[in-house]
Design a protein around this motif. Structure first.
Motif, PDB file in Angstrom:
ATOM      1  N   TYR A 141       0.934  -1.056   0.114  1.00 38.76           N
ATOM      2  CA  TYR A 141      -0.140   0.153  -0.054  1.00 38.76           C
ATOM      3  C   TYR A 141       0.668   1.074   0.014  1.00 38.76           C
ATOM      4  O   TYR A 141       0.434   2.228  -0.403  1.00 38.76           O
ATOM      5  N   LEU A 142       1.959   1.018   0.554  1.00 39.99           N
ATOM      6  CA  LEU A 142       2.946   2.299   0.669  1.00 39.99           C
ATOM      7  C   LEU A 142       3.394   2.553  -0.905  1.00 39.99           C
ATOM      8  O   LEU A 142       3.466   3.750  -1.089  1.00 39.99           O
ATOM      9  N   LEU A 143       3.956   1.586  -1.323  1.00 34.57           N
ATOM     10  CA  LEU A 143       4.168   1.877  -2.765  1.00 34.57           C
ATOM     11  C   LEU A 143       3.002   2.269  -3.707  1.00 34.57           C
ATOM     12  O   LEU A 143       3.271   3.118  -4.586  1.00 34.57           O
ATOM     13  N   GLN A 144       1.941   1.580  -3.604  1.00 38.33           N
ATOM     14  CA  GLN A 144       0.840   2.093  -4.281  1.00 38.33           C
ATOM     15  C   GLN A 144       0.456   3.547  -4.250  1.00 38.33           C
ATOM     16  O   GLN A 144      -0.014   4.188  -4.884  1.00 38.33           O
ATOM     17  N   THR A 145       0.766   3.905  -2.977  1.00 36.95           N
ATOM     18  CA  THR A 145       0.440   5.732  -2.588  1.00 36.95           C
ATOM     19  C   THR A 145       1.473   6.388  -3.364  1.00 36.95           C
ATOM     20  O   THR A 145       1.036   7.338  -3.974  1.00 36.95           O
ATOM     21  N   VAL A 146       2.616   6.072  -3.633  1.00 32.62           N
ATOM     22  CA  VAL A 146       3.428   6.842  -4.372  1.00 32.62           C
ATOM     23  C   VAL A 146       3.059   6.630  -5.879  1.00 32.62           C
ATOM     24  O   VAL A 146       3.300   7.652  -6.432  1.00 32.62           O
ATOM     25  N   LYS A 147       2.868   5.513  -6.255  1.00 33.10           N
ATOM     26  CA  LYS A 147       2.366   5.149  -7.736  1.00 33.10           C
ATOM     27  C   LYS A 147       1.320   6.243  -7.953  1.00 33.10           C
ATOM     28  O   LYS A 147       0.998   6.911  -9.037  1.00 33.10           O
ATOM     29  N   HIS A 148       0.141   6.285  -7.054  1.00 34.46           N
ATOM     30  CA  HIS A 148      -1.087   7.065  -7.414  1.00 34.46           C
ATOM     31  C   HIS A 148      -0.763   8.498  -7.463  1.00 34.46           C
ATOM     32  O   HIS A 148      -1.143   9.133  -8.328  1.00 34.46           O
ATOM     33  N   ILE A 149       0.314   8.990  -6.391  1.00 37.12           N
ATOM     34  CA  ILE A 149       0.689  10.356  -6.752  1.00 37.12           C
ATOM     35  C   ILE A 149       1.249  10.722  -8.069  1.00 37.12           C
ATOM     36  O   ILE A 149       0.897  11.681  -8.526  1.00 37.12           O
ATOM     37  N   LEU A 150       2.097   9.824  -8.403  1.00 34.78           N
ATOM     38  CA  LEU A 150       2.742  10.128  -9.556  1.00 34.78           C
ATOM     39  C   LEU A 150       1.912   9.887 -10.808  1.00 34.78           C
ATOM     40  O   LEU A 150       2.259  10.544 -11.903  1.00 34.78           O
ATOM     41  N   THR A 151       0.928   9.074 -10.727  1.00 35.87           N
ATOM     42  CA  THR A 151       0.016   9.044 -11.795  1.00 35.87           C
ATOM     43  C   THR A 151      -1.147  10.084 -12.075  1.00 35.87           C
ATOM     44  O   THR A 151      -1.180  10.558 -13.180  1.00 35.87           O
ATOM     45  N   PHE A 152      -1.486  10.894 -11.046  1.00 32.77           N
ATOM     46  CA  PHE A 152      -2.430  11.788 -10.923  1.00 32.77           C
ATOM     47  C   PHE A 152      -1.837  13.168 -10.938  1.00 32.77           C
ATOM     48  O   PHE A 152      -2.719  14.132 -10.842  1.00 32.77           O
ATOM     49  N   TRP A 153      -0.632  13.375 -10.615  1.00 35.33           N
ATOM     50  CA  TRP A 153      -0.236  14.933 -10.206  1.00 35.33           C
ATOM     51  C   TRP A 153      -0.115  15.735 -11.450  1.00 35.33           C
ATOM     52  O   TRP A 153      -0.369  16.797 -11.560  1.00 35.33           O
ATOM     53  N   GLN A 154      -0.340  14.959 -12.773  1.00 32.46           N
ATOM     54  CA  GLN A 154      -0.476  16.076 -13.889  1.00 32.46           C
ATOM     55  C   GLN A 154      -1.902  15.732 -14.528  1.00 32.46           C
ATOM     56  O   GLN A 154      -1.757  15.783 -15.947  1.00 32.46           O
ATOM     57  N   GLU A 155      -2.810  15.103 -13.851  1.00 33.68           N
ATOM     58  CA  GLU A 155      -3.987  14.669 -14.419  1.00 33.68           C
ATOM     59  C   GLU A 155      -4.613  15.897 -15.416  1.00 33.68           C
ATOM     60  O   GLU A 155      -5.084  16.833 -14.789  1.00 33.68           O
ATOM     61  N   ALA A 156      -4.825  15.540 -16.677  1.00 34.43           N
ATOM     62  CA  ALA A 156      -5.282  16.606 -17.508  1.00 34.43           C
ATOM     63  C   ALA A 156      -6.724  17.081 -17.157  1.00 34.43           C
ATOM     64  O   ALA A 156      -7.274  18.394 -17.313  1.00 34.43           O
ATOM     65  N   GLU A 157      -7.598  16.047 -17.013  1.00 34.59           N
ATOM     66  CA  GLU A 157      -8.878  16.307 -16.530  1.00 34.59           C
ATOM     67  C   GLU A 157      -9.359  17.050 -15.061  1.00 34.59           C
ATOM     68  O   GLU A 157     -10.281  17.379 -14.988  1.00 34.59           O
ATOM     69  N   GLY A 158      -8.196  17.072 -14.357  1.00 35.24           N
ATOM     70  CA  GLY A 158      -8.292  17.779 -13.168  1.00 35.24           C
ATOM     71  C   GLY A 158      -8.641  17.060 -12.163  1.00 35.24           C
ATOM     72  O   GLY A 158      -9.900  16.837 -11.716  1.00 35.24           O
ATOM     73  N   HIS A 159      -7.901  16.193 -11.469  1.00 37.33           N
ATOM     74  CA  HIS A 159      -8.199  15.351 -10.331  1.00 37.33           C
ATOM     75  C   HIS A 159      -8.100  16.311  -8.927  1.00 37.33           C
ATOM     76  O   HIS A 159      -7.410  17.487  -8.952  1.00 37.33           O
ATOM     77  N   PRO A 160      -9.162  15.955  -8.115  1.00 32.65           N
ATOM     78  CA  PRO A 160      -9.416  16.856  -7.065  1.00 32.65           C
ATOM     79  C   PRO A 160      -8.191  17.329  -6.195  1.00 32.65           C
ATOM     80  O   PRO A 160      -8.178  18.384  -5.522  1.00 32.65           O
ATOM     81  N   TYR A 161      -7.536  16.417  -6.135  1.00 34.24           N
ATOM     82  CA  TYR A 161      -5.926  16.970  -5.366  1.00 34.24           C
ATOM     83  C   TYR A 161      -4.879  17.025  -6.121  1.00 34.24           C
ATOM     84  O   TYR A 161      -3.512  16.960  -5.602  1.00 34.24           O
ATOM     85  N   ARG A 162      -5.077  17.416  -7.589  1.00 35.16           N
ATOM     86  CA  ARG A 162      -3.837  17.543  -8.298  1.00 35.16           C
ATOM     87  C   ARG A 162      -2.926  18.491  -7.862  1.00 35.16           C
ATOM     88  O   ARG A 162      -1.848  18.404  -7.640  1.00 35.16           O
ATOM     89  N   GLU A 163      -3.353  19.644  -7.491  1.00 33.33           N
ATOM     90  CA  GLU A 163      -2.576  20.832  -6.730  1.00 33.33           C
ATOM     91  C   GLU A 163      -1.740  20.286  -5.814  1.00 33.33           C
ATOM     92  O   GLU A 163      -0.400  20.398  -5.398  1.00 33.33           O
ATOM     93  N   GLU A 164      -2.595  19.595  -4.629  1.00 36.91           N
ATOM     94  CA  GLU A 164      -1.827  19.210  -3.506  1.00 36.91           C
ATOM     95  C   GLU A 164      -0.854  18.177  -3.967  1.00 36.91           C
ATOM     96  O   GLU A 164       0.451  17.952  -3.393  1.00 36.91           O
ATOM     97  N   TYR A 165      -0.867  16.980  -5.006  1.00 38.39           N
ATOM     98  CA  TYR A 165      -0.056  16.342  -5.371  1.00 38.39           C
ATOM     99  C   TYR A 165       1.295  17.006  -6.035  1.00 38.39           C
ATOM    100  O   TYR A 165       2.521  16.633  -5.814  1.00 38.39           O
ATOM    101  N   GLN A 166       1.021  17.916  -6.778  1.00 38.45           N
ATOM    102  CA  GLN A 166       2.132  18.680  -7.275  1.00 38.45           C
ATOM    103  C   GLN A 166       3.092  19.542  -6.424  1.00 38.45           C
ATOM    104  O   GLN A 166       4.357  19.234  -6.503  1.00 38.45           O
ATOM    105  N   GLU A 167       2.054  20.136  -5.417  1.00 36.58           N
ATOM    106  CA  GLU A 167       3.038  20.672  -4.287  1.00 36.58           C
ATOM    107  C   GLU A 167       3.827  19.621  -3.538  1.00 36.58           C
ATOM    108  O   GLU A 167       5.199  19.957  -3.276  1.00 36.58           O
ATOM    109  N   PHE A 168       3.316  18.601  -3.250  1.00 40.26           N
ATOM    110  CA  PHE A 168       4.035  17.409  -2.574  1.00 40.26           C
ATOM    111  C   PHE A 168       5.157  17.201  -3.524  1.00 40.26           C
ATOM    112  O   PHE A 168       6.242  16.842  -2.909  1.00 40.26           O
TER     113      PHE A 168
END
Length: 1775
Positions: A141-168
């Motif tokens: 689950y810890l590795l999947q958390t990292v993968k999830h952030i990397l997957t959606f940090w530049q989501e074009a359709e606008g992930h609700p936490y995209r800005e938080e992902y980018q900053e982090f």
């Protein structure tokens, strides 16, 4: 929740911040979207853990037990943690944290189970293994958390936490820290050595070492996927690339693991996946997309790996070492492409060498095989990235090389085409292909195939199929492209020499005649077309020239020709069918299916091809061997068309013979069980003969899709019954057996199950009209429900549900992707099974329990096997998909409601553990909201239906050493504290307690109050912040209509109002909780009730714009509408507040008036437009509330007149808004109007204009006439009474139309009283023919013995009308006698004729005892009505009165006789009314004797005998008391007669009772009333005393004496005629009663206290005036009868002397008694002037006499006139 179980786990960090699974749920937004600030804070708190990843977990370094010494752990727990540390090779502190986290999150047991697990070595090892598995999941689950952030940090359709992902992520990217840590983790994992018992303890055997190896491979996969996602957005450094290339090469691309010697065969797929991922990671790092983009400019400096020449050479040198293994192929090909594009001259021989090596390693076979395996073939992010990487490889390769040089053979070219088709089927790749055009990159392949079509038929069709399946836009472009293909390519030898001729150089040829390539069909190439020889191709072993005809043509016509060619071949015989042609048509069908699925509108243009597919199905369904792929694709195409043309598609498919069918109709469910008349069709043969043996179910999937997609279209056409045979076959042959079939591909099993359940779910949710469900033949929904409940299909459904969470978790751990795989398919199957089962329990038959219900509800026989309900409850342990535990919880809720069972008993020993996990998930901040609300809903219904289970969850016990219910103790694990925490005022409105969750919490609390769970209520109320938190919503304004959470907020407020209403009602104000009192004060001080009144009424007025809930049938569910719920709660609250005095909730008169005005305005608004079903329901509730509040708050309504006028206007508007009455609404309005009218009549200060009264009279009369027309018929009433729910005939069950009629009659009665002028109301009544209408309806109901309450109301109103002369005349004119006289006989015809008992219904009568009494009341009112009419109309009504007497003479005599033995109130009332009527009729004694002499004599005799009996009872109080006691005992013994008779002492004793009972006094009072009325009647049959004394010429022969000459006390045991002694005894009784009624003036002694109390009770029951009235009339009759004897010449003189002597003596004695009584201050005579009317029974005891002589006083000149007359009579006449 498990703090005690884990020692000092409560001191550790919260599980929600420690658990990696919770962290993943938190960050990914699974279940609930949380505030961004919270996500940002949580990411910051776990930054170190996320960055380090697996490196966060450290190996042991401190001395053993050093950390645990600081913890307060038991020796068992400390020993266990130390062993766990050694087993996991983990730091001691982290081992302890893992232990605590496991106990609080995943431990599936109670505290006792944990203690048992720690007590023995064997159990300890089992627990340690489970914690090991939990720890492995935490790492993933810890590795999947990292993968999830990397997957959606530049989501074009606008992930609700995209800005938080980018900053982090920007913080982690500093100095490339993240990639360094990932690579370090990968190195650590790949270099890890297999654990042994020396390094990890004796528990680490080969089996556990294999588990560790499996976990290591999973971690490698996750890390490689992280690298794949990371290098999607970031450039790879040359050094990292070279290191990874070297590592992967040394590792053999996954095959040379350090522990490969222990790996088993099932893990080969995981190893192969690692090799594929390593190849993809390196290809991603090469960034071939940038290579292709920079190829034209050759700007290598912009590429991270190519800008440094030294690094380029280093990479080139590393690549040179590749070539020994197949995974090297893609890398060699990619590097060859880079060299070709960026090195001048293409890189020479080395580049060629790389390319050849790649081809020799079958590079395209490797890629195709990789894309065909999980997880690269699915829809996950890994699959999308892998397709994207391979697409860039193909794009760059086709840019660098010619397509012909990329393959060495036709087979390799086909593999390349297959790869291209796979990647082009992805939507984002198809968009890229169309944007680049078909002249470059992958488009070159499509363009080449386009030019070689139809010679190379398969390639173009495959690529077109892939593009068409991508999306709708791509399908439209493919459709347009195929509408006009540019060239027709074929072998030259396909043309005869007569058909073509050369034009020049033998390269250009021309068609001389039309060319028809197919033997059948219309496709042709016109003559005159030119063609060019382009090359030669191999046809077999020959080189044959290829010609390309330059002619545009419709490709769809060509494809149609292919199908026609196949049909032509099959028509010639099965042996003439070419397998090649079957394959070509299969490809065509797949192509058409892809176009129709992506672009449904294309089906109409392809109708010709689809029509041919029907013929293909019909012809080839019997072909041997059957082309299943072709048939399945054809059925799929038909399915696409069926959505637009269901009727035609269904008809055509039936003609093919493929579908199952019925040979006879299904008339009952027994035929469903037997399957009689069901034929499997040709599909059944194919399933049994081909698909099941092969394990490939393409046709079955297509068949199920076809049936599923036709359910709703056929339902909309009203032809859903057509699907009966298909459904029966599915539920008999497919669904029960699909889990037993063999499968070529495992996931297909779950998919088939899902398709079957999808069909049943759609059918079970059809909204079917009642007439269809009640038809002779079963409807398809009934058939489906019955099959699932009573056949093997139900067993299969239960087996799916009973799969168990352990199996689910095992499959999920084995699948290659987190979002898809066999485990996820199984989860979807179980979820659909729950949905179907939930619906089944709603539609189940209540006549008998089905096998499915028996299996669910039967109690467990023992502890050997787990009950299925326990298996269902354990789904709460599943955490991957929150929908599964949610559906399981909702299913348990349904079970708790509909089936007679104990869920607690089914859970067995796991009950406490399951409770703990339910409550833990309920209070978890990372949990899914739907699951939380489901848990609360389950608890809410358990309050009523599952007492044992709710007590387990409440866990409230009385406090130790306490005997009061107010002292309770909440257990450590209780849902009460959890709910209190959730509704805390600081959490409401936040993500921790959103509106839907708050609504569920308040619903649960409301259920506790509704179920009267006293201990739980006390436990809640003792919490200081309960009332403030619970009622907080009442102090807030609700948002506008557009708010998505508005329905939940409205429901929350409704639950609060309901709880407040119940609390105020059940708890006295003095005992009310102080916190609640403070809240009520706050509520009143802030005028919140004014706001809520306005809001509720606004919601009622705006029903169309308010949210409406729908039921499972799809219809609007009015009862679940939030506004309706709020209105009901508001109603309960106001009704309670209006009746209960709550000092803290003071409502000013202005607020009360505002609430009432809001109500009437809301009702009025409903009638300004069309009245909807919801509007009707809301108006009905408002009307009832309006009536209640007007009744209770009448004194507070200062502006009563406008409110009343508005009420009348609303009534008039309701009449004009429709053609029929609306009783449910109008009853309350008329009732309120009636209350206003009553207040006007009783309060002199209120006045009404005559004009307003006239308007009301007109309106009420109009309503009465309309309501009379709509009264229910007798047949309707009898039919409704025969139904179980309407079996009683009380007023509560009366038809609403009758209730409306009753209230209207009451209102009309009140208006008649208020209207001073009879001419006004009588004229209006006559204009509307009200009286005739009422009499006509009353006659019908009386004859049918129905609606007694309505009949009584009408008679009451008629009595009011009859009190006036004109009213009586109008009644007589309206035909009163015609309608009433004979029909009233029905009121007593069913009465028992036993004279010695109270009238009871006969055995044959359908009328209950209470109803018989009511009908006798109707008869009594009829007597009163006739009495009034006779009094008013006199001789004009005399004939009608005689007719009434003649008709009812038997009943009159019977009641007079019955009164002597049955001393019940009903008999007394009837006798009194009878005597009054006889008294009125006796005025016309001469006419009576002339017309009905026998009747007169019988009635007169009956009255005399009754008087004799009553007087004998009254003179003997003890005897009367004994009779009353005996009758009371008889009543208790159900009428059984007592065998004992009164003793002689009681019969002869005339002693009075010291303390008579109230019942005794009431009987005496009734007897006196009857005596008074009967004496008045007897006075009409005796001479007038004054006349007989004065008029000597009076004819005494006209009268017959009815008193015998005797002066003894009337006997109690003999039926003797009355004598003078009887009347004189009556006078003595009166004197004795008067003495008791007169208060004593002497000082009260102690022994007289009881006597004084007895006098008080007598005075409250018996009236003095009544006693005086009876006494004076008795004296009058005595004197009159005495004079009759004295003047009768036939009487002997000796008898006259005896009469004078005895009568004189008795009268003197009486006068002496009267004189003594008068000296003590007795009252005046009520009969001065000898009145001849008796007091009415309606006067209250002790009240003023109804005699007109009441105004006489003692001191007047007429005082004691009667007594002086007696005295003078005794002196003058009897001397």
């Amino acid at each position: 929740m498990f703090e005690n179980m884990a020692g000092s786990a409560g001191e550790s960090r919260k599980t929600e911040t420690f658990g990696n699974r919770n962290l993943w749920q938190y960050v990914s937004g699974t279940g609930i979207l949380r505030p961004r600030e919270l996500i940002k804070r949580e990411l910051a708190r776990n930054k170190e853990k996320i960055l380090k990843g697996l490196l966060f977990y450290k190996a042991p370094n401190a001395p053993e037990g050093s950390f645990l010494k600081a913890k307060k752990l038991s020796s068992q727990q400390q020993e266990f943690v130390q062993k766990l540390t050694f087993f996991l090779a983990l730091d001691e502190s982290q081992s302890y944290d893992v232990f605590c986290s496991y106990i609080s999150q995943d431990f599936r047991g109670s505290q006792k189970n944990l203690q048992l697990a720690l007590s023995t070595e064997r159990h300890m090892q089992g627990l340690m293994v489970k914690i090991r598995d939990f720890y492995h999941c935490e790492r993933l689950y810890l590795l999947q958390t990292v993968k999830h952030i990397l997957t959606f940090w530049q989501e074009a359709e606008g992930h609700p936490y995209r800005e938080e992902y980018q900053e982090f992520l920007n913080e982690l990217l500093l100095n490339n820290e993240l990639i360094k840590k990932v690579l370090e983790q990968l190195h650590h994992v790949t270099e890890a050595q297999l654990p042994t018992w020396e390094t990890h303890g004796k528990l680490m055997d080969s089996r556990h070492a294999l588990v560790w190896a499996h976990q290591n491979l999973k971690e490698q996969v996750e890390l490689l996927e992280i690298l794949l996602v990371y290098w999607k957005d970031f450039e790879a450094s040359p050094g990292d690339f070279i290191k990874l290339l070297d590592k992967f090469k040394r590792q053999g691309f996954g095959r040379r693991q350090n522990f490969k010697h222990v790996l088993e065969e099932p893990m080969d797929r995981l190893v192969k996946r690692i090799g594929s991922l390593e190849v993809l990671v390196l290809l991603q790092a090469l960034d071939l997309e940038t290579v292709e983009r920079l190829a034209s400019s050759k700007r290598a400096e912009e590429h991270s790996l190519l800008k440094d020449q030294h690094m380029f050479q280093a990479i080139d040198k590393a690549v040179q070492l590749l070539g020994a293994e197949q995974p090297h192929g893609p890398l060699l090909l990619s590097w060859a492409v880079i060299r070709q594009l960026f090195i001048e001259g293409g890189g020479g021989q080395l580049t060629k060498k790389y390319g050849n090596q790649a081809l020799q390693l079958n590079v395209f076979d490797f890629i195709l095989d990789m894309l065909s395996q999980e997880p690269f073939c699915g829809k996950s992010m890994t699959a999308s990235l892998s397709h994207c990487v391979i697409y860039t490889v193909l794009l760059a390769a086709l840019t660098a090389f010619e397509e012909t040089t990329l393959t060495r053979s036709h087979m390799e070219m086909q593999v390349l085409i297959d790869i291209t088709a796979k990647v082009m089927a992805r939507e984002f790749i198809a968009v890229n292909v169309w944007s680049k055009g078909l002249d470059q990159g992958v488009g070159n392949l499509f363009q080449s195939s386009l030019l070689n079509f139809p010679l190379d038929f398969t390639t173009l069709v495959k690529l077109s199929t892939a593009l068409a399946s991508a999306n709708s836009s791509s399908a439209s472009k493919v459709l347009e492209l195929w509408s006009e293909l540019p060239r027709y390519t074929e072998y030259l030898d396909r043309n005869s020499s007569q058909d073509i001729r050369p034009v020049q150089d033998d390269l250009i040829w021309q068609l001389t005649r039309d060319k028809t390539p197919y033997s059948a069909g219309d496709f042709r190439i016109p003559s005159g077309v030119y063609g060019q020889l382009i090359t030669t191709g191999r046809k077999g072993e020959l080189e044959v020239p290829i010609i390309q005809w330059e002619v545009p043509y419709n490709g769809w016509e060509l494809l149609k020709g292919e199908i026609q060619e196949l049909l032509y071949q099959i028509a010639k015989g099965a042996g003439m069918v070419s397998p090649v042609q079957i394959q070509r048509v299969t490809d065509v069908t797949l192509f058409v299916r892809a176009v129709c699925r992506s672009q449904p509108g294309a089906a109409e243009g392809l109708a010709d091809i689809v029509s041919l597919l029907y013929m293909v199905i019909q012809r080839f369904v019997t072909f041997n061997p059957p082309p299943l792929k072709l048939l399945a694709a054809a059925v799929d195409c038909v399915t696409c068309v069926a959505k637009q043309q269901p009727r035609q598609a269904w008809h055509e498919m039936k003609q093919t013979g493929l579908l199952p069918y019925l040979t006879e109709n299904i008339d009952n469910m027994a035929e469903v069980l037997s399957g009689q008349g069901l034929n499997a069709g040709l599909y059944g043969n194919l399933l049994a003969g081909c698909e099941v043996p092969q394990g490939n179910y393409l046709l079955t999937e297509a068949f199920l899709d076809f049936v599923s997609d036709l359910v709703m279209p056929l339902y909309k056409l009203g032809q859903e019954e057509q699907l009966q045979p298909c459904l029966m076959y599915i539920l008999r042959e497919i669904f029960p057996a699909f889990q037993k079939w063999r499968y070529y591909s495992t996931p297909k099993k779950e998919i088939i199950g899902q398709k079957c359940l999808s069909i049943t779910h759609k059918i079970l949710n059809l909204n079917v009209p009642k007439e269809k469900l009640q038809a002779k033949r079963p409807h398809i929904r009934q058939l489906c429900a019955y099959s699932l409940l009573f056949t093997e299909a139900g067993k299969a459904l239960l087996e799916i549900i009973a799969t168990g969470v352990e199996t689910v978790e095992l499959l999920l751990s084995q699948q290659s992707s987190q979002s898809e795989g066999s485990g996820e398919d199984l989860v979807q199957l179980i979820q659909m099974a729950f949905s179907v089962m939930n619906r089944l329990l709603l539609l189940r038959s209540h006549d008998q329990l089905s096998p499915v219900e028996v299996a669910l509800s039967s109690q467990p026989a023992g502890y050997q096997n787990q009950h299925i309900v326990g298996v269902i409850a354990e789904y709460i342990y599943h955490r991957t998909n929150p929908l599964l535990p949610k559906l399981a919880t909702l299913f348990l809720r349904r079970l708790a409601v509909v089936l007679p069972m104990s869920i607690l008993a089914c859970l067995g020993a796991q009950a406490e553990a399951l409770r703990d996990i339910y409550l833990m998930r309920l209070q978890s901040a990372t949990e899914d909201l739907g699951l939380k609300t489901g848990i609360l809903e389950l608890l809410s219904v358990c309050v009523e239906s599952q007492p044992g289970l709710i007590e387990l969850f409440l866990n409230v016990q009385p406090a130790p050493q306490s005997n009061t219910v107010k002292d309770v103790q909440v257990g450590q694990v209780s849902c009460i504290q959890t709910v209190l925490d959730l509704i805390d005022s600081r959490r409401q409105g936040s993500y921790q307690c959103p509106p839907d969750l708050l609504s569920a919490c308040t619903n649960f609390i409301h259920a506790l109050w509704l179920g009267s769970r006293e201990t739980a209520m006390v436990a809640l109320k003792t919490k200081p912040n309960f009332w403030s938190s619970f009622c907080m919503s009442l102090l807030k304004d609700l948002p506008s209509i557009g708010d998505q959470f508005l329905p939940y907020k409205i429901k929350t407020v409704s639950y609060i109002f309901k709880v407040l209403a119940q609390e105020i009602y059940s708890v006295p104000s003095s005992n009310m909780d102080e916190n609640l009192k403070n809240f009520l004060k706050d509520l009143a001080a802030k005028n919140r009730l004014k706001y809520w009144s306005s809001y509720v009424m606004e919601g009622v007025r705006d029903t169309d714009s308010r949210p409406q809930d729908t039921s499972l049938d799809g219809a609007v569910d009015v009862t679940e509408n939030p506004v309706h719920k709020l209105l009901l709660a508001w109603k309960n609250f106001l009704v309670v507040v209006s009746k209960m005095q709550v000092a803290e909730l003071k409502l000013e008169d202005g607020v009360k008036e505002l609430i009432v005005v809001d109500l009437i305005e809301a009702i009025h608004a409903q009638f300004t437009g069309p009245l909807t079903e919801l509007g009707h329901t809301l108006s009905k509730t408002c009307s009832a509330l309006y009536f209640t509040l007007v009744t209770n708050w009448m004194s507070s309504l200062k502006s009563w007149s406008p409110i009343m006028n508005r009420c009348q206007d609303t009534l008039v508007l309701s009449m004009s808004s429709g053609d029929t009455m609306i009783p449910s609404i109008q009853i309350g309005l008329i009732g309120a109007l009636l209350a206003f009218l009553q207040s006007v009549r009783t309060e002199p200060s209120k006045k009404m204009d005559m004009s307003r009264l006239r308007e009301m009279l007109v309106s009420v009369c109009q309503m009465l006439i309309q309501s009379t027309r709509e009264l229910p018929s007798i047949r309707d009433l009898q039919t409704s009474r025969d139904t179980p729910e309407q079996s009683d005939r009380t007023f509560g069950s009366t038809d609403h139309r009758l209730k409306l009629q009753i209230v209207i009659c009451c209102a009309l009665d009140e208006l008649i009283h208020l209207t001073e002028s009879p001419e006004v109301w009588l004229t209006i009544l006559q204009e509307h023919m009200v009286l005739a209408a009422l009499l006509s309806s009353v006659e019908q109901y009386v004859n049918a013995q129905e609606c007694v309450h309505y009949v009584q109301t009408v008679f009451t109103m008629l009595v009011t009308v009859a009190k006036l002369d004109k009213g009586a005349e109008a009644l007589a004119t309206a035909g009163l006698t015609h309608h009433v006289c004979l029909s009233v006989t029905r009121c007593y015809q069913n009465m028992d004729t036993n004279m010695y008992q109270r009238p009871t219904p006969s055995k044959k009568s359908k009328v209950s005892g209470s109803q018989s009494g009511s009908w006798m009341g109707v008869y009594c009112m009829g007597l009163e009505l006739y009495s009034s009419l006779l009094e008013r109309l006199r001789f004009a009504f005399l004939e009608d009165a005689f007719n009434f007497v003649g008709c009812h003479q038997d009943r009159i005599q019977q009641c007079l006789e019955m009164a002597r033995f049955s001393l019940c109130p009903e008999t007394f009332l009837e006798v009194e009314r009878t005597c009054v009527f006889v008294g009125e009729l006796a005025t016309y004694s001469r006419e009576w004797r002339l017309h009905l002499p026998e009747t007169l004599n019988k009635i007169l005799t009956g009255i005399l005998c009754m008087n004799q009996t009553f007087i004998s009872y009254l003179i003997r109080p003890r005897y009367l008391q004994l009779i009353l006691e005996q009758q009371g005992v008889e009543k208790q013994l159900n009428g059984r007669a007592l065998n004992r008779t009164p003793s002689l002492q009681h019969q002869t004793s005339t002693e009075d009772l010291d303390h008579p009972s109230r019942h005794h006094l009431q009987v005496q009072n009734s007897m006196l009333k009857i005596l008074g009325a009967s004496f008045v009647a007897l006075r009409k049959f005796t001479p007038d005393l004054i006349q007989i004394l004065v008029d000597q010429s009076m004819d005494v022969g006209e009268y017959e004496p009815f008193l015998g000459v005797g002066f003894s006390t009337p006997p109690a045991d003999q039926d003797t005629p009355p004598t003078f002694g009887t009347m004189l005894s009556c006078v003595n009784i009166a004197i004795r009663l008067l003495a008791k009624l007169e208060p004593t003036k002497s000082p009260q002694r102690a022994d007289q206290a009881t006597s004084q109390a007895s006098h008080s009770s007598i005075y409250q029951v018996i009236s003095k005036s009544l006693v005086m009235f009876v006494m004076e009339n008795a004296l009058y009759l005595t004197m009159s009868q005495g004079m009759l004897y004295l003047k009768d010449a036939e009487v002997h003189q000796r008898d006259k002397q005896l009469l004078k002597r005895e009568l004189g003596t008795e009268l003197n004695s009486i006068l002496s008694g009267i004189q003594r009584y008068l000296r003590r201050g007795g009252p005046h005579s009520p009969a001065t002037g000898l009145p001849q009317t008796s007091p009415r029974s309606g006067q209250s005891p002790g009240g003023p006499s109804l005699s007109r002589s009441v105004s006489q006083t003692f001191m007047s000149s007429q005082e004691h006139a009667v007594f002086r007359l007696v005295q003078e009579f005794s002196k003058q006449v009897l001397r």
